[in-house]
Design an enzyme around this catalytic site. Structure first.
Site, PDB file in Angstrom:
ATOM      1  N   ASP A 138      39.084  20.577  24.211  1.00  0.00           N
ATOM      2  CA  ASP A 138      38.371  19.306  24.327  1.00  0.00           C
ATOM      3  C   ASP A 138      37.211  19.282  23.327  1.00  0.00           C
ATOM      4  O   ASP A 138      36.785  20.336  22.832  1.00  0.00           O
ATOM      5  CB  ASP A 138      37.876  19.165  25.770  1.00  0.00           C
ATOM      6  CG  ASP A 138      37.073  17.913  25.997  1.00  0.00           C
ATOM      7  OD1 ASP A 138      37.544  16.824  25.620  1.00  0.00           O
ATOM      8  OD2 ASP A 138      35.957  18.019  26.546  1.00  0.00           O
ATOM      9  N   ASP A 187      35.863  20.548  30.020  1.00  0.00           N
ATOM     10  CA  ASP A 187      34.735  20.565  30.954  1.00  0.00           C
ATOM     11  C   ASP A 187      34.843  19.541  32.072  1.00  0.00           C
ATOM     12  O   ASP A 187      33.914  19.419  32.876  1.00  0.00           O
ATOM     13  CB  ASP A 187      33.424  20.330  30.188  1.00  0.00           C
ATOM     14  CG  ASP A 187      33.323  18.906  29.656  1.00  0.00           C
ATOM     15  OD1 ASP A 187      34.308  18.408  29.080  1.00  0.00           O
ATOM     16  OD2 ASP A 187      32.257  18.282  29.824  1.00  0.00           O
ATOM     17  N   ASP A 220      33.922  16.719  23.260  1.00  0.00           N
ATOM     18  CA  ASP A 220      32.587  16.504  23.831  1.00  0.00           C
ATOM     19  C   ASP A 220      32.370  17.386  25.056  1.00  0.00           C
ATOM     20  O   ASP A 220      33.170  17.381  25.987  1.00  0.00           O
ATOM     21  CB  ASP A 220      32.411  15.034  24.242  1.00  0.00           C
ATOM     22  CG  ASP A 220      32.534  14.082  23.069  1.00  0.00           C
ATOM     23  OD1 ASP A 220      31.894  14.333  22.037  1.00  0.00           O
ATOM     24  OD2 ASP A 220      33.285  13.094  23.188  1.00  0.00           O
TER      25      ASP A 220
END
Length: 230
Positions: free
Chosen positions: A12, A180, A14
């Site tokens: 991922d 996240d 961001d």
């Protein structure tokens, strides 16, 4: 990772590779000011990141009191104006205040040296993701980049992960997603990928939902988490 031999890492953007909240908060503030509201600030923006730009803006407008007592048409007009203002700002502020998380570059290079293939799968728009990775100096570490508008569906749909595995010729059971957010976790599970939680990022995942999936407190812990230590 429970006997899983990892050949492909999908990562991922961001909150995992890049702490992009400072630039996002700056442009969200500009967008709110453009429609007559007070910027929410970086701390609150960090809490809102993770469910897409449209949702981020909607949350900011609601927090500012803009959704109260207005018609659906007025709300859509306000949201569209804020979205345009954000995009106008963000094109020039992709990696101005943002930074790579510590040890990202060296860790990516180490993983590649061990024969692990890398791709980046994000819900951020592809054009922004491409340029952000270029400005951060890590675009060439990834064989493939899929943004939120690259396909018909984005995370938590498993489609981007399945396409990445097919494109790169790797079985999903030999792939792991590092992210996240709960969107990342659910996409990984649905695609048959392993999952590693970047616990330093923006997302919040329920412990029972995470199960036995490993977590890392810093990016440098990733090789050990996927069974590829130096």
């Amino acid at each position: 990772m429970n006997g899983r031999r990892v050949k492909l890492l999908a990562i991922d953007l961001d909150g995992t590779l890049v702490d992009s909240a400072p630039d996002i908060a700056h442009c969200l503030g500009s967008a709110l000011e453009a429609i007559g509201y007070t910027p929410p600030g970086e701390a609150r923006t960090r809490v809102w990141i993770g469910d897409g730009l449209e949702t981020l803006i909607a949350r900011a407008i609601t927090h500012a009191g803009g959704a109260q007592g207005e018609s659906a048409e007025a709300g859509e007009t306000r949201h569209s104006a804020a979205l345009r203002a954000f995009l106008d700002c963000y094109r020039d502020n992709l990696f101005v205040r943002s930074r790579l998380y510590p040890d990202v570059l060296a860790t990516l290079d180490g993983l590649r040296a061990r024969g692990i293939r890398l791709c980046c799968i994000t819900n951020k728009r592809h054009a922004f993701s491409e340029e952000l990775l270029v400005q951060a100096g890590i675009r060439d570490r990834f064989e493939l980049l899929l943004g939120g508008d690259s396909l018909a569906e984005k995370k938590p749909s498993p489609l981007p992960l399945k396409v990445a595995a097919e494109t790169l010729g790797v079985e999903p059971r030999a792939a792991t997603l590092v992210g996240d957010s709960h969107q990342d976790l659910r996409a990984a599970r649905a695609a048959g990928y392993g999952f590693v939680l970047a616990s330093y990022g923006y997302g919040k995942i329920d412990e029972t939902e995470l199960g036995t999936s490993p977590r890392i407190r810093g990016f440098a812990e990733l090789p050990v988490a996927v069974g590829a230590p130096a």
